[in-house]
Design an enzyme around this catalytic site. Structure first.
Site, PDB file in Angstrom:
ATOM      1  N   ARG A  71       0.860  -1.187   0.000  1.00 16.83           N
ATOM      2  CA  ARG A  71       0.000   0.000   0.000  1.00 16.83           C
ATOM      3  C   ARG A  71       0.896   1.236   0.000  1.00 16.83           C
ATOM      4  NH1 ARG A  71      -2.222   3.062   4.833  1.00 16.83           N
ATOM      5  NH2 ARG A  71      -3.653   4.575   3.912  1.00 16.83           N
ATOM      6  N   HIS A 160      -7.598   7.192   0.496  1.00 14.05           N
ATOM      7  CA  HIS A 160      -8.411   6.031   0.899  1.00 14.05           C
ATOM      8  C   HIS A 160      -8.941   5.270  -0.310  1.00 14.05           C
ATOM      9  CE1 HIS A 160      -9.334   8.325   4.871  1.00 14.05           C
ATOM     10  NE2 HIS A 160      -8.327   7.485   5.062  1.00 14.05           N
ATOM     11  N   LEU A 190     -14.980   5.786   7.192  1.00 20.16           N
ATOM     12  CA  LEU A 190     -14.949   6.546   8.436  1.00 20.16           C
ATOM     13  C   LEU A 190     -14.078   5.819   9.438  1.00 20.16           C
ATOM     14  CD1 LEU A 190     -18.779   7.367   8.704  1.00 20.16           C
ATOM     15  CD2 LEU A 190     -16.990   8.646   7.498  1.00 20.16           C
ATOM     16  N   GLY A 191     -12.838   6.272   9.558  1.00 23.10           N
ATOM     17  CA  GLY A 191     -11.916   5.708  10.530  1.00 23.10           C
ATOM     18  C   GLY A 191     -11.229   6.854  11.249  1.00 23.10           C
ATOM     19  N   GLY A 193      -8.819   8.460   9.944  1.00 21.50           N
ATOM     20  CA  GLY A 193      -8.974   9.338   8.799  1.00 21.50           C
ATOM     21  C   GLY A 193     -10.333   9.038   8.190  1.00 21.50           C
ATOM     22  N   ARG A 222      -7.551  15.155  12.833  1.00 23.69           N
ATOM     23  CA  ARG A 222      -7.405  16.123  11.749  1.00 23.69           C
ATOM     24  C   ARG A 222      -8.637  17.023  11.696  1.00 23.69           C
ATOM     25  NH1 ARG A 222      -6.065  11.615   7.275  1.00 23.69           N
ATOM     26  NH2 ARG A 222      -4.164  10.757   8.225  1.00 23.69           N
ATOM     27  N   GLU A 364      -8.783  -3.486   2.853  1.00 24.54           N
ATOM     28  CA  GLU A 364      -7.771  -3.029   1.900  1.00 24.54           C
ATOM     29  C   GLU A 364      -6.880  -4.180   1.450  1.00 24.54           C
ATOM     30  OE1 GLU A 364      -6.979   1.571   3.302  1.00 24.54           O
ATOM     31  OE2 GLU A 364      -6.117  -0.055   4.484  1.00 24.54           O
TER      32      GLU A 364
END
Length: 386
Positions: A71, A160, A190-191, A193, A222, A364
């Site tokens: 990744r 993402h 929704l995590g 980030g 953030r 992922e």
């Protein structure tokens, strides 16, 4: 319905090592030919030679692998699809470090750490930005002077992408479709980030993150979008150094800045108990989320299905309910029992609602495996036709 392998035409290696280097951890997963996890290890993110031995030991302990998928957060404008890793590609990825200074070095350190142990195993770079490379110019262009945009590649990239791509494929499957053609999906990652994507015919046409992962929704630490004039005011009138501004917007804002904690579970519990800061944090988070979902639906000209994924998306039914509660005008309606119960991939909307709603486990690793198999299958086909 539990997550399962999504069948495609790309055949490939039996065992794929998926390498996901985050800001604080290095996640290693080995997936077999049926995309089942057969070995795993979680380590601190590689930071140099001090932990090279531990990383090497962990990789060897996973058993033999036939291919590797990494990744990589940022592919810039050069990488709009997964590619085989070689020295030239790695050099180009290093040149993109300024665009993702918090993430790119960790990804490249992981590439080096794995290559030191498995130098002869083919490796593929899979990009978080690539899924959004299909966005039209109207969605990617900032209203800035052309000399700025061209000189520094100032544009909206989106992030993402691996999660949004998997959510698109999995939702297509749950909808009983063989193809995403004609589908209008809004996917909500929704995590810690958080970002949304508007997906038409399986392709991203809009997203909430931009030049950096700071744009868009309120996140754990953030800020999400703020008026750029506010940042300029702080720099000019409060004499705040750029480094302090960056650290505050990235690490001390969001839910943490509003409620004193970045843990959504704690915020929900405290809000239910009437704690003012927690209530405000939840209200701000949901307000931005609702507005974002509606904006993504507008980019699509309508919506056929809404998909929640990521840690908060999967495990915070209150957030899902509050978000959808304000979007009934789009045709969304949740079934309370379905929303509250179950841990598997499932539909949570009211039966017969004009827009269907799903919650999915973020995978992922499955998307990376899918992309690795596709790249290697393409390479084999090219070799056979040469």
């Amino acid at each position: 319905m539990p997550a399962q392998r999504i069948l495609d035409n790309a055949t490939g290696p039996d065992r794929i090592l998926v390498v996901n280097a985050g800001s604080s951890s290095l996640k290693l997963r080995v997936l077999d030919g049926d995309d089942a996890i057969v070995a795993s290890a979680d380590l601190p993110a590689p930071r140099g030679s001090t932990d090279a031995a531990a990383t090497a030991e962990a990789i060897r302990g996973l058993g033999p692998v036939d291919a590797i998928g990494h990744r990589i957060v940022h592919g810039g404008t050069q990488f709009a699809r997964p590619v085989m890793l070689d020295a030239g590609v790695e050099a180009k990825l290093r040149a993109l470090t300024d665009l993702a200074p918090l993430h790119q070095p960790k990804s490249l350190a992981a590439v080096e750490a794995v290559k030191a142990v498995l130098p002869d195993v083919p490796a593929v770079a899979c990009f978080d930005t690539a899924f959004h490379a299909t966005m039209p110019a109207a969605a990617t262009t900032y209203a800035l002077p052309p000399e700025w945009r061209k000189r520094w590649d100032l544009r909206r990239y989106g992030f993402h992408g691996l999660s949004h791509a998997y959510a698109t494929r999995r939702a297509t499957e749950l909808l009983g479709r063989r193809s995403p053609a004609g589908l209008r999906l809004v996917t909500c990652h929704l995590g810690a980030g958080a970002s949304l994507a508007a997906v038409l015919d399986g392709r991203s046409v809009d997203t909430t993150m931009g030049f950096t992962p700071l744009e868009g929704l309120v996140m754990a630490t953030r800020s999400g979008s703020v008026d750029p004039g506010l940042v300029l005011w702080l720099e000019e009138h409060a004499r705040m150094p750029p480094a302090e501004l960056a650290a505050t917007l990235e690490h001390r804002s969001g839910l943490l800045g509003l409620a004193g904690t970045a843990d959504m579970r704690t915020i929900i519990e405290s809000a239910a108990a009437g704690e003012p800061d927690a209530s405000l944090a939840l209200d701000v988070y949901v307000h931005r989320l609702r507005a974002g979902i509606a904006a993504m639906a507008a980019s699509l000209g309508g919506i056929d299905a809404l998909v929640f994924t990521g840690g908060v998306g999967e495990r915070a039914p209150v957030v899902r309910a509050l978000a959808v509660e304000g979007l009934a005008f789009l045709g969304l309606a949740l079934d309370s029992a379905r929303n509250e119960g179950g841990a598997e991939d499932r539909e949570i909307g009211v039966p017969g609602a004009s827009v269907r709603t799903f919650v999915l486990t973020a995978r992922e690793d499955l998307q990376i495996s899918h992309e690795v198999r596709g790249v290697l299958a393409g390479r084999r086909a090219a070799d056979q036709s040469a």
